[in-house]
Design a protein around this motif. Structure first.
Motif, PDB file in Angstrom:
ATOM      1  N   GLY A 400     -13.225  17.581  15.320  1.00  0.00           N
ATOM      2  CA  GLY A 400     -12.946  17.430  16.825  1.00  0.00           C
ATOM      3  C   GLY A 400     -11.527  17.582  17.133  1.00  0.00           C
ATOM      4  O   GLY A 400     -10.525  16.722  16.966  1.00  0.00           O
ATOM      5  N   PHE A 401     -10.758  18.986  17.191  1.00  0.00           N
ATOM      6  CA  PHE A 401      -9.469  18.833  17.577  1.00  0.00           C
ATOM      7  C   PHE A 401      -9.267  18.540  19.016  1.00  0.00           C
ATOM      8  O   PHE A 401     -10.028  18.234  20.068  1.00  0.00           O
ATOM      9  N   PRO A 402      -7.941  17.802  19.135  1.00  0.00           N
ATOM     10  CA  PRO A 402      -7.285  17.362  20.482  1.00  0.00           C
ATOM     11  C   PRO A 402      -7.177  18.388  21.478  1.00  0.00           C
ATOM     12  O   PRO A 402      -7.060  18.031  22.628  1.00  0.00           O
ATOM     13  N   ARG A 403      -7.141  19.474  21.207  1.00  0.00           N
ATOM     14  CA  ARG A 403      -7.040  20.777  21.982  1.00  0.00           C
ATOM     15  C   ARG A 403      -7.923  21.858  22.002  1.00  0.00           C
ATOM     16  O   ARG A 403      -8.364  21.943  20.720  1.00  0.00           O
ATOM     17  N   ARG A 404      -8.171  22.961  22.559  1.00  0.00           N
ATOM     18  CA  ARG A 404      -9.023  24.101  22.379  1.00  0.00           C
ATOM     19  C   ARG A 404      -8.142  24.968  21.536  1.00  0.00           C
ATOM     20  O   ARG A 404      -7.093  25.557  21.790  1.00  0.00           O
ATOM     21  N   PRO A 405      -8.711  25.051  19.997  1.00  0.00           N
ATOM     22  CA  PRO A 405      -7.725  26.015  19.254  1.00  0.00           C
ATOM     23  C   PRO A 405      -7.818  27.306  19.767  1.00  0.00           C
ATOM     24  O   PRO A 405      -9.129  27.683  20.159  1.00  0.00           O
ATOM     25  N   ARG A 406      -6.938  28.042  19.446  1.00  0.00           N
ATOM     26  CA  ARG A 406      -6.722  29.487  19.941  1.00  0.00           C
ATOM     27  C   ARG A 406      -6.171  30.242  18.605  1.00  0.00           C
ATOM     28  O   ARG A 406      -5.581  29.731  18.085  1.00  0.00           O
ATOM     29  N   THR A 407      -6.493  31.579  19.064  1.00  0.00           N
ATOM     30  CA  THR A 407      -5.832  32.628  18.012  1.00  0.00           C
ATOM     31  C   THR A 407      -4.453  32.500  17.823  1.00  0.00           C
ATOM     32  O   THR A 407      -3.762  32.372  19.002  1.00  0.00           O
ATOM     33  N   GLY A 408      -3.888  32.442  16.676  1.00  0.00           N
ATOM     34  CA  GLY A 408      -2.393  32.277  16.634  1.00  0.00           C
ATOM     35  C   GLY A 408      -2.041  30.809  16.320  1.00  0.00           C
ATOM     36  O   GLY A 408      -0.625  30.810  15.822  1.00  0.00           O
ATOM     37  N   ASP A 409      -2.789  29.991  16.533  1.00  0.00           N
ATOM     38  CA  ASP A 409      -2.480  28.624  16.367  1.00  0.00           C
ATOM     39  C   ASP A 409      -2.312  28.348  14.928  1.00  0.00           C
ATOM     40  O   ASP A 409      -3.156  28.957  13.990  1.00  0.00           O
ATOM     41  N   LEU A 410      -1.787  27.342  14.577  1.00  0.00           N
ATOM     42  CA  LEU A 410      -1.756  26.980  12.901  1.00  0.00           C
ATOM     43  C   LEU A 410      -2.836  25.956  12.708  1.00  0.00           C
ATOM     44  O   LEU A 410      -2.814  25.039  13.319  1.00  0.00           O
ATOM     45  N   LEU A 411      -3.458  25.823  11.468  1.00  0.00           N
ATOM     46  CA  LEU A 411      -4.208  24.773  11.043  1.00  0.00           C
ATOM     47  C   LEU A 411      -3.418  24.167   9.807  1.00  0.00           C
ATOM     48  O   LEU A 411      -3.444  25.040   8.911  1.00  0.00           O
ATOM     49  N   VAL A 412      -3.084  22.893   9.753  1.00  0.00           N
ATOM     50  CA  VAL A 412      -2.247  22.251   8.690  1.00  0.00           C
ATOM     51  C   VAL A 412      -3.375  21.472   8.103  1.00  0.00           C
ATOM     52  O   VAL A 412      -4.004  20.263   8.442  1.00  0.00           O
ATOM     53  N   TYR A 413      -3.700  21.798   6.529  1.00  0.00           N
ATOM     54  CA  TYR A 413      -4.647  20.813   5.832  1.00  0.00           C
ATOM     55  C   TYR A 413      -3.698  19.796   5.071  1.00  0.00           C
ATOM     56  O   TYR A 413      -2.726  20.429   4.155  1.00  0.00           O
ATOM     57  N   PRO A 414      -3.658  18.364   5.407  1.00  0.00           N
ATOM     58  CA  PRO A 414      -2.598  17.732   4.870  1.00  0.00           C
ATOM     59  C   PRO A 414      -3.007  17.270   3.316  1.00  0.00           C
ATOM     60  O   PRO A 414      -4.232  17.413   2.807  1.00  0.00           O
ATOM     61  N   ASN A 415      -2.022  16.921   2.406  1.00  0.00           N
ATOM     62  CA  ASN A 415      -2.150  16.198   1.339  1.00  0.00           C
ATOM     63  C   ASN A 415      -2.854  17.076   0.434  1.00  0.00           C
ATOM     64  O   ASN A 415      -3.875  16.721  -0.282  1.00  0.00           O
ATOM     65  N   THR A 416      -2.839  18.361   0.124  1.00  0.00           N
ATOM     66  CA  THR A 416      -3.604  19.363  -0.628  1.00  0.00           C
ATOM     67  C   THR A 416      -3.023  19.601  -2.018  1.00  0.00           C
ATOM     68  O   THR A 416      -3.574  20.307  -2.713  1.00  0.00           O
ATOM     69  N   ALA A 417      -1.913  19.000  -2.402  1.00  0.00           N
ATOM     70  CA  ALA A 417      -1.024  19.330  -3.796  1.00  0.00           C
ATOM     71  C   ALA A 417      -1.914  19.003  -4.611  1.00  0.00           C
ATOM     72  O   ALA A 417      -1.944  19.803  -5.849  1.00  0.00           O
ATOM     73  N   GLY A 418      -2.769  17.990  -4.825  1.00  0.00           N
ATOM     74  CA  GLY A 418      -3.675  17.720  -5.873  1.00  0.00           C
ATOM     75  C   GLY A 418      -4.955  18.601  -5.869  1.00  0.00           C
ATOM     76  O   GLY A 418      -5.868  18.070  -5.069  1.00  0.00           O
TER      77      GLY A 418
END
Ligand SMILES: *Cc1c(COP(=O)(O)O)cnc(C)c1O
Length: 456
Positions: A400-418
């Motif tokens: 559930g994104f807080p805004r409507r995602p659009r082409t060109g927006d970034l998605l950041v997946y948190p805490n992925t180093a492990g």
């Protein structure tokens, strides 16, 4: 389309000030433009802090201990450099990993070589560099003894890896009889070999089985010393859990999670998910392990190892990488489906490995919109990869994104180093591997960044 009313299942990542600093700095859209594809950013200061609190937990319990970073959890050079600088070693399982550890400043005697049936060339290298070798089988021990006898460089430093009594189906480690035989062979090998103790690595994240096993192995050390062996170290492997989200979000998520919240009605078994929240995580889990009492004993684990004159070795991977990085994709396309959107990003699930374990990386990705003027709401969307595989989804869940995602927006997946960043990476479709950007200082108005290595 925004969904209204009611609460959409969410799994917000725990707040991390350094990550927030980077997200708020404006750096990420610039890097996405520069690289023209997905990338990871690394926060090595978090690694330093995680290492320090682990070393402090050992010191607080008065336990003589040493931490090895389990290298398989992330391939970046910077974490090995930070391990070396922070007084830690590295746990490797291949000649390539050994080379990386040595090449980035870790002393040979601060390397532990794990992994099953290590070939003769890896064993020879390990002996040459004075690395500690966790021997997994009798035939491997024989090869090692031959190498040590013929090489005449220096004695082979050995831990005997034990098959956990409550994980008898594991393909790793030696059972009781094999351990007894191995111990005898170590005695016979004389000066060619230094038998320094025992090791194990348990699957799962429960603390008590680890405590119990240390209790047993401390006794084994005492017995081995009667046979004339050094037997003064026990490695408890890795498996210290970390929390990605808070307890209440995790429990409501598990209660609400249902196939209708997934693209194509996909189902996951709850038990296959990583425990994204643990009541005791990281250094707290370690402190609790040290304070726990092994089965059949009156003393805490810390007291037992102190009394036995045993040094406790740890091989954490994930726990050292908590909050040490994140993964950034750009949205390449958006499709409307019945009640949700299907986003396609510029990378693959090979750069977010959890999909490859019948599971999914659940912490909510953060949307960094280019344009923040649209209406706020809850906009469910699943995230697909830029490949021709139907099953190559980065997130099946309708987030559930807080805004409507659009082409060109970034998605950041948190805490992925492990484990998420590179354990499964491959240049599938000739897509380039995502570069790793090291952000050394996040507290500057403009974070300083560099590539993890100049030549990949
Ligand atoms: C994978 C592995 C580790 C690290 O495990 P984490 O769960 O990341 O802490 C440590 N030791 C051995 C032998 C391993 O195979």
């Amino acid at each position: 389309m925004a969904v209204s009313p009611g609460r959409w299942p969410a799994l917000p990542a725990l707040a991390d000030p350094a990550t927030e600093q980077v997200l708020g700095s404006g750096l990420l859209p610039e890097l996405a433009y520069a690289f023209g594809g997905p990338f990871h950013f690394l926060l090595p200061d978090a690694f330093d802090a995680n290492l320090r609190v682990m070393q402090d937990a050992l010191a607080a319990a008065g336990v003589d201990g040493f931490v090895y970073f389990a290298k398989k959890a992330n391939k970046a050079a910077v974490f090995v450099e930070r391990a070396a600088a922070g007084g830690a070693g590295v746990d490797v399982a291949s000649a390539g990993e050994l080379r990386e550890a040595l090449g980035h400043g870790v002393r040979g005697e601060h390397v532990v070589v794990t992994g099953p049936a290590k070939d003769a060339s890896l064993l020879r290298l390990a002996v040459q560099h004075g690395a500690l070798i966790a021997v997994d089988a009798l035939d491997e021990l024989d090869t090692l003894i031959t190498i040590a006898l013929t090489g005449r460089v220096r004695p082979a430093r050995v831990l005997l890896r034990c098959l956990p009594p409550d994980q008898l189906h594991s393909r790793f480690g030696m059972n009781e009889n094999e351990l007894a035989t191995a111990t005898d062979r170590c005695v016979q090998a004389g000066d060619a070999l230094r038998m320094e103790g025992f090791s194990f690595h348990l699957s799962g994240y429960a603390l008590q089985p680890r405590t119990d096993l240390v209790g047993r192995l401390a006794e084994r050390c005492l017995k081995a010393r009667v046979q004339g062996l050094e037997a003064s170290r026990i490695s408890i492997g890795g498996g210290l859990p970390i929390s990605y989200t808070d307890a209440s979000s995790w429990h409501s998520f598990l209660a609400e999670h249902h196939s209708r919240y997934y693209h194509a009605g996909k189902t996951f078994r709850t038990g296959d998910f990583y425990p994204y929240h643990s009541p005791k995580a990281g250094p707290v889990a370690l402190a609790s392990l040290l304070a726990a009492t092994p089965e059949g004993s009156q003393q805490s684990l810390a007291e037992i190892v102190k009394d036995a004159g045993v040094e406790l070795l740890l091989e954490p991977g994930r726990a050292l990488l908590d909050q040490a990085g994140a993964t950034v994709f750009s949205i390449q396309g958006v499709k409307d489906r019945d009640g949700y959107q299907l986003l396609t990003v510029d990378g693959t699930s090979l750069s977010l490995s959890e999909q490859w374990f019948n599971s999914e990386y659940l912490p909510d990705p953060r949307l960094l919109p280019q344009d923040t003027t649209g209406p706020a709401g809850t906009y469910p969307a699943s995230v697909g990869a830029a490949t021709c595989l139907e099953s190559d989804m980065i997130t099946w869940r309708k987030v559930g994104f807080p805004r409507r995602p659009r082409t060109g927006d970034l998605l950041v997946y948190p805490n992925t180093a492990g484990y998420q960043m590179d354990s499964n990476e491959s240049p599938f479709h000739d897509l380039p591997l995502p570069p790793k950007v090291v952000i050394d200082q996040t507290d500057l108005p403009r974070p300083r960044w560099r590539l993890d290595r100049h030549f990949a």
